[in-house]
Design an enzyme around this catalytic site. Structure first.
Site, PDB file in Angstrom:
ATOM      1  NE  ARG A  95      14.021  16.720  17.630  1.00  8.69           N
ATOM      2  CZ  ARG A  95      13.868  17.437  16.511  1.00  8.69           C
ATOM      3  NH1 ARG A  95      12.790  18.158  16.319  1.00  8.69           N
ATOM      4  NH2 ARG A  95      14.807  17.452  15.589  1.00  8.69           N
ATOM      5  CG  HIS A 155       9.946  15.102  14.541  1.00  7.46           C
ATOM      6  ND1 HIS A 155       9.322  15.792  15.553  1.00  7.46           N
ATOM      7  CD2 HIS A 155       8.975  14.390  13.918  1.00  7.46           C
ATOM      8  CE1 HIS A 155       8.015  15.525  15.515  1.00  7.46           C
ATOM      9  NE2 HIS A 155       7.789  14.678  14.536  1.00  7.46           N
ATOM     10  CE1 TYR A 158      15.715  19.778  12.833  1.00  6.22           C
ATOM     11  CE2 TYR A 158      15.209  18.566  10.820  1.00  6.22           C
ATOM     12  CZ  TYR A 158      15.204  18.649  12.193  1.00  6.22           C
ATOM     13  OH  TYR A 158      14.705  17.618  12.938  1.00  6.22           O
TER      14      TYR A 158
HETATM   15  C1  LIG Z   1      -2.131  19.145  13.358  1.00  3.07           C
HETATM   16  C2  LIG Z   1      -0.842  18.527  13.017  1.00  3.07           C
HETATM   17  N1  LIG Z   1      -0.062  19.094  12.078  1.00  3.07           N
HETATM   18  C3  LIG Z   1       1.118  18.537  11.750  1.00  3.07           C
HETATM   19  C4  LIG Z   1       1.544  17.401  12.347  1.00  3.07           C
HETATM   20  C5  LIG Z   1       2.886  16.773  11.982  1.00  3.07           C
HETATM   21  N2  LIG Z   1       3.793  16.950  13.108  1.00  3.07           N
HETATM   22  C6  LIG Z   1       3.964  15.984  14.029  1.00  3.07           C
HETATM   23  S1  LIG Z   1       4.918  16.475  15.285  1.00  3.07           S
HETATM   24  C7  LIG Z   1       5.155  18.009  14.619  1.00  3.07           C
HETATM   25  C8  LIG Z   1       5.988  19.010  15.328  1.00  3.07           C
HETATM   26  C9  LIG Z   1       5.511  19.286  16.703  1.00  3.07           C
HETATM   27  O1  LIG Z   1       6.363  20.198  17.337  1.00  3.07           O
HETATM   28  P1  LIG Z   1       6.211  20.550  18.865  1.00  3.07           P
HETATM   29  O2  LIG Z   1       4.805  20.855  19.187  1.00  3.07           O
HETATM   30  O3  LIG Z   1       7.206  21.587  19.179  1.00  3.07           O
HETATM   31  O4  LIG Z   1       6.568  19.187  19.598  1.00  3.07           O
HETATM   32  P2  LIG Z   1       7.956  18.401  19.556  1.00  3.07           P
HETATM   33  O5  LIG Z   1       7.821  17.354  18.503  1.00  3.07           O
HETATM   34  O6  LIG Z   1       9.030  19.375  19.267  1.00  3.07           O
HETATM   35  O7  LIG Z   1       8.091  17.811  20.908  1.00  3.07           O
HETATM   36  C10 LIG Z   1       4.472  18.105  13.407  1.00  3.07           C
HETATM   37  C11 LIG Z   1       4.496  19.289  12.538  1.00  3.07           C
HETATM   38  C12 LIG Z   1       0.683  16.821  13.302  1.00  3.07           C
HETATM   39  N3  LIG Z   1       0.998  15.675  13.926  1.00  3.07           N
HETATM   40  N4  LIG Z   1      -0.489  17.401  13.613  1.00  3.07           N
END
Ligand SMILES: Cc1ncc(C[n+]2csc(CCOP(=O)(O)OP(=O)(O)O)c2C)c(N)n1
Ligand SMILES: [Mg+2]
Lengths: 327, 343
Positions: free
Chosen positions: B259, B263, B272
């Protein structure tokens, strides 16, 4: 007394209680190194270590379930759900487990967990960063639900919630996290659960509310005083379950006209329960119908033009109070 | 040398895209889609800084994984269950710069949500892109359900779910893969492992090195692929699609990516991860990688590269000009579509 924002008061309470009680642990997504996406747990992992401040995998069901298991084995877990909108995967653990543990074990087990979650709209969060979820849990016996509206209440109520022997859902309005600052008593300061507070005394009408409703309510009350010469009492419920029946009765007896108001949508909301109780038990004191005001029965959209059309605002509260005053 | 020998040598020196049966035109188009995704993404950060777009969530670093995988499917037949980093993939299925910016600026005309959802909540019924919300991982099970429907109807469609490695911690991942494998559904579970879930690093998300390692436990192949390598992603996804269409069941693919941005526009990643780590990752990033390949194959020179960049920029500016003048949703729209409206 120190001046703090609401989110600082939450952090301060966690710090105080972790220092005082070694069984208090914090767990959730991004709560450790990062200090939480709203910084509610900032610095805690550094101070108390990764065993007591735990970055969990992205799994709300297990955040709740782990807290419950640890609680049954002597800990006082404070679980953070990153947004209340994402508490739904944990519904089973909260409703079928946490809420029922004391009852089903004939009182031999308890479940002293706190589930904290930022909730509420008005931050352009769209459907999934805006929800009010309190009514979904309100129906369930065995759950306490607390929603502080001031930094002082946030600190005092969170300490009470952590020390409570039963599960407490602790919802913090994210729009209010940094918007308001207030004096917060430090040290041993608790606000008991189950106690409402009059945030503005008045004599003509009662506005019963909680969360962000307190601020819209106070603004609306000032306008009514100024523009209409009508005196509105604002009662902040603070704890939704258990409800403070006495405080509700006191304000109803005083003004005889009640508007129950919340940001959550109207149908099946907390307002319905408060209104029903007043109708049942305080009918003789009423000079008008118990009225309710909440968001439209819709989801909460992202575009500002749409979100504004769904949520209540000071103007809609003023109008509702005027309708009530006309009785 | 025998003719057989020369054929072998020629095969060994045959460019990768030709070995995959892709024409020069096709790979150049894939590259252009990657560039379009990147520039659209960058444009949204500018709009965010200008106060015009309240929120951005990026696909930067995910261009090869998205374009390579979606290009191995059949737009118009196959179904996509995207997540918020799927911009490159939805562009392949038919979404346009105009669609992206209409939604970015939450205009009424936005084809996915009409301004109801935050930017990057893809979903276009015209292109078989299923509507997506913000809860992580829920779409994984939808892909299994969509693949079930395809199997029942026997229409030959494959359903692909995109998700991050953080999503694999939720029950939805386990439950979706389990069902899809039991019923040998025509599904592809495509994990874009970028090493972080917001701040949470891989090591706090799982105790195994690869998401793909879990595939066999559900009864499906688990494939690791370099997600910065467009053609490698294309290859494994096509194999998974062929397997699905043969009725042999689902595949779990894990594309290793990075990434390149925080975020989202609400995040500060310096809390972090070290900026040096991001800088290091930029050296291997998918656009540079593909450009180098195309240059080595003499498919792209400086002039052609400039022409691609120019045409992409023009496409985006035209789309933005349109989106900026398009009206916001009227307040009266706010309560519509909670249920189907009477005809
Ligand atoms: C069920 C849920 N919990 C928490 C969140 C908040 N949240 C949004 S994206 C994210 C991280 C997702 O990480 P990953 O699956 O690795 O995808 P990336 O963003 O790294 O592409 C979180 C914790 C959410 N959208 N849905
Ligand atoms: Mg990730």
């Amino acid at each position: 007394m120190a001046v703090m924002t609401l989110v600082e008061a939450v952090r301060n309470a966690l710090d105080w209680e972790m220092e005082r009680d070694e069984s208090v642990i914090v767990l959730g997504e991004d709560v450790g190194l990062h200090g939480g996406v709203f910084r509610a747990t900032d610095g805690l992992q550094k101070k108390y270590g990764p065993l007591r401040v735990i970055d969990t995998p992205l799994a709300e069901l297990s955040i709740a379930g782990l807290a419950i298991g640890a609680a049954m084995n002597g800990m006082r877990p404070v679980a953070e759900i990153q947004f209340a909108d994402y508490i739904h995967p944990a519904f089973d653990q909260i409703v079928n487990e946490a809420a029922k543990i004391r009852y089903r074990s004939n009182g031999t087990f308890g479940c002293p967990i706190v589930v904290r979650a930022p909730f509420g709209a008005g931050v352009h969060g769209g459907l999934y960063h805006s929800q009010s979820v309190e009514a979904l849990f309100y129906h369930v016996p065995g759950l306490k639900i607390a929603i502080p509206s001031t930094p002082a209440d946030a600190r005092g109520m969170l300490l009470s919630a952590i020390r409570d022997p039963d599960p407490v859902l602790f919802f913090e309005h994210k729009r209010m996290y940094r918007r308001l600052k207030g004096e917060v008593p430090e040290g041993e300061y608790t606000v008991p659960l189950g106690k409402a507070e009059v945030k503005r005394p008045g004599t003509d009408l009662s506005l019963i509310t909680y969360g962000s409703g307190v601020y819209l309510g106070l603004e609306a009350a000032e306008r009514l005083e100024r523009e209409d010469g009508v005196s509105v009492e604002v009662l902040d419920l603070r704890t939704l379950a258990p409800l403070d029946q006495e405080a509700i009765a006191a304000t109803v007896r005083k003004t005889s006209k009640v508007l129950v108001f919340h940001e959550d949508n109207k149908t099946g909301g907390i307002g319905a329960e408060v209104a029903a109780r007043i109708a049942e038990e305080l009918f003789a004191y009423l000079d008008g119908p118990v009225m309710r005001l909440g968001a439209a029965d819709s989801h909460i959209p992202y575009a500002a033009s749409l979100e504004e059309a769904i949520l209540p605002n000071t103007e809609t509260v003023v109008q509702a109070l005027r309708r009530l005053a006309a009785y | 040398m025998t003719t057989e020998g020369t054929a072998l040598i020629r095969a060994q020196h045959q460019p990768e895209h030709e070995r995959l049966g892709l024409s020069a035109d096709q790979v150049l188009r894939m590259y252009r889609t990657m560039v379009l995704a990147r520039r659209l993404d960058e444009r949204q950060w500018i709009l965010n800084r200008q106060g015009k777009q309240a929120f951005v969530i990026s696909c930067q670093g995910h261009e090869a994984s998205g374009v390579g995988s979606a290009s191995a499917l059949q737009p118009g037949l196959d179904l996509m269950c995207p997540y918020y980093r799927s911009l490159p993939a939805v562009l392949v299925f038919g979404s346009t710069a105009r669609d992206v910016l209409l939604e970015g600026l939450s205009r009424a005309e936005g084809p996915w949500t009409g301004g109801r959802q935050m930017p990057a909540h893809f979903g276009d019924v015209r292109y078989h892109i299923l509507t997506s919300g913000s809860p992580v991982a829920t779409q994984i099970v939808h892909a299994a359900g969509a693949a079930l429907a395809a199997k029942i109807r026997g229409d030959g469609a494959v359903a692909i779910a995109y998700f991050g490695e953080g999503a694999t911690s939720k029950g939805d991942f386990h439950e979706g893969l389990n069902f899809a494998a039991i019923h040998r559904l025509p599904a592809i579970f495509f994990c874009e492992n970028n090493g972080y879930a917001i701040s949470t690093p891989l090591g706090k998300q799982m105790a195994v090195p690869n998401v793909a390692d879990r595939g066999p436990a559900y009864g499906m192949p688990g494939v690791v692929v370099d997600g910065n390598d467009l053609l490698a992603v294309y290859r494994v996804t096509r194999q998974a699609a062929e397997r699905a269409r043969r009725g042999e069941g689902p595949t779990l693919i894990e594309a290793k990516v990075y990434r390149l941005t925080p975020h989202s526009s609400d995040d500060d990643d310096r809390r972090y991860r070290a900026p040096s780590e991001v800088e290091e990752a930029r050296k291997a990033e998918p656009l540079i990688r593909m450009r180098r390949y195309l240059e080595e194959q003499s498919l792209l020179d400086e002039r052609q590269e400039a022409a691609i960049q120019e045409s992409v920029a023009a496409e985006i500016e035209a789309a933005l000009a349109y989106a900026e003048q398009a009206p916001l949703p009227a307040p009266t729209e706010a309560r519509r579509h909670v249920f189907q409206e009477a005809a």
